[in-house]
Design an enzyme around this catalytic site. Sequence first.
Site, short mmCIF file in Angstrom:
data_model
loop_
_atom_site.label_atom_id
_atom_site.label_comp_id
_atom_site.label_asym_id
_atom_site.label_seq_id
_atom_site.Cartn_x
_atom_site.Cartn_y
_atom_site.Cartn_z
N ARG A 36 8.94 -4.11 -21.44
CA ARG A 36 8.31 -3.04 -22.23
C ARG A 36 8.82 -3.01 -23.67
O ARG A 36 8.08 -2.63 -24.58
CB ARG A 36 8.55 -1.70 -21.56
CG ARG A 36 7.69 -1.57 -20.32
CD ARG A 36 7.87 -0.23 -19.67
NE ARG A 36 6.89 -0.08 -18.62
CZ ARG A 36 6.97 0.82 -17.65
NH1 ARG A 36 7.99 1.64 -17.59
NH2 ARG A 36 6.03 0.90 -16.75
N LYS A 199 -5.34 2.24 0.50
CA LYS A 199 -6.22 3.28 1.05
C LYS A 199 -7.54 3.43 0.31
O LYS A 199 -7.60 3.34 -0.91
CB LYS A 199 -5.49 4.62 1.00
CG LYS A 199 -4.32 4.65 1.95
CD LYS A 199 -3.63 5.98 1.88
CE LYS A 199 -2.62 6.12 3.00
NZ LYS A 199 -1.91 7.37 2.93
N GLY A 355 -2.41 -0.25 -10.09
CA GLY A 355 -2.04 -0.60 -8.71
C GLY A 355 -1.19 -1.85 -8.66
O GLY A 355 -0.80 -2.42 -9.68
N GLY A 378 -1.04 4.10 -13.48
CA GLY A 378 -1.92 5.25 -13.23
C GLY A 378 -2.88 5.51 -14.38
O GLY A 378 -4.03 5.90 -14.17
P1 AMP Z 1 -2.30 0.31 -4.04
O1 AMP Z 1 -1.13 0.90 -4.77
O2 AMP Z 1 -3.26 1.30 -3.49
O3 AMP Z 1 -2.95 -0.80 -4.81
O4 AMP Z 1 -1.70 -0.30 -2.68
C1 AMP Z 1 -0.80 -1.37 -2.70
C2 AMP Z 1 -0.12 -1.45 -1.36
O5 AMP Z 1 -1.08 -1.69 -0.34
C3 AMP Z 1 0.84 -2.59 -1.30
O6 AMP Z 1 2.14 -2.09 -1.19
C4 AMP Z 1 0.44 -3.36 -0.06
O7 AMP Z 1 1.53 -3.75 0.74
C5 AMP Z 1 -0.44 -2.38 0.68
N1 AMP Z 1 -1.37 -3.06 1.57
C6 AMP Z 1 -2.21 -4.06 1.26
N2 AMP Z 1 -2.87 -4.50 2.35
C7 AMP Z 1 -2.43 -3.76 3.38
C8 AMP Z 1 -2.72 -3.75 4.78
N3 AMP Z 1 -3.62 -4.59 5.31
N4 AMP Z 1 -2.09 -2.84 5.56
C9 AMP Z 1 -1.18 -2.00 5.02
N5 AMP Z 1 -0.86 -1.96 3.71
C10 AMP Z 1 -1.48 -2.83 2.90
#
Ligand code: AMP
Length: 398
Positions: A36, A199, A355, A378
């Site tokens: 950064r 999610k 993400g 974010g």
């Molecule tokens: P996000 O911050 O919503 O982009 O989510 C990222 C997180 O989703 C990472 O830490 C991944 O380990 C998790 N993730 C990705 N695929 C899966 C899966 N099939 N089951 C559980 N967690 C997952």
Amino acid sequence: MKKISDYNFEGKRALIRVDFNVPLNKDTLEVTDTTRIKAAVPTIKRVLNGGGSVVLMSHLGRPKNIPEPRFSLKNIVESVEEELGQKIQFATDSIGDRAFEQSSNLKPGEVLLLENLRFHQREKKGAEDFAELLAKHGDVYINDAFGTAHRAHASTTVVADFFPNDKMFGYLIEKEIESVDKVLNSDQKPLVAIVGGAKVSSKITIINKLLDKVDTLIIGGGMAYTFAKAQGGSVGNSLIEDDYLDTARSIMAEAERKNVKLLIPRDTLAADEFSDDANTQVCKTNNIPDGWLGLDIADEAISEFKAEIVGAKLILWNGPMGVFEMNNFQNGTKEIALAVAEATQNGAFSLVGGGDSVAAVNKFKLSENVSHVSTGGGAMLEYLEGVKLPGIAAILKD
Ligand code: AMP
């Protein structure tokens, strides 16, 4: 609007909001990752080389509104000096008398770093009187902290009002904005969006926004299993949001109505527990045995997704395809990262942002092989969702 590349900084003091919220070693309090700080250098140098002086302000960590030595920006002075290649001054309080004396005595070419803004409660509250005091440090205000642009804090938003004719974005924010514009508002086609991560619930706004823009929407990661279940599949013990089955169904219907090709992984690498040591098997995503959970996409899905990605002109990627933090479940995300890199090499514009996909391209050392990796977290997600970020609106407003 003023642009940093055109502005005449001769004899001016530029008050720059940077993002120096860097990780520190818990014991030695040394900076462990200077990314950064490095990223802020072009903006700082632009002012200095243009004949101006610089007052830097930032937050660091989460102090409880009072000075705490472990969150002092004094800890990063040496790293800033190293990256800038020159000595800098430090003010022990962002709004103390001594700080104002220091900033008013700055000569062209000199740099002053103010103490952690969040040692004052009024920073996060966006207090006008605090912003007014900060504004006394500069003749011109530059916001280059994209990661906090979604917060209406004193230093990120309110302070801009005190510089009605002399406010602008730094190079970092400029590039973030240009990249999103390029992906979402250009008429090059096809535009392929890849949305993964854990999610559906946290990605629903962005998915809805993307359905109006993209030609192809690729869904991967944990959220894919809610889609597979919504289609009537059996997904074993995979991550599921039962409250979002209807949402998934309406996204699929909407995609069809808008002529968007929506791809859900055909096959899955399933595990018998959430662990890097788990037993694994490849199965159809809609036929995962009870007791098994999908942790990555498998070969058929990878090939289908890759074919779409390498043919794209514009690519937006948000969220990993699997639990890439575990080496046995990183392959899908890695292959997608390689495909994005290949498309970029063939002339596509690719934005990786918001993400964990950013952490993924870094893990696979591919950040130099895509067009833009957002530092925004974010803020990037909100910006992509179409939210008007206060820090950006404050600069754009007349
Ligand atoms: P996000 O911050 O919503 O982009 O989510 C990222 C997180 O989703 C990472 O830490 C991944 O380990 C998790 N993730 C990705 N695929 C899966 C899966 N099939 N089951 C559980 N967690 C997952």
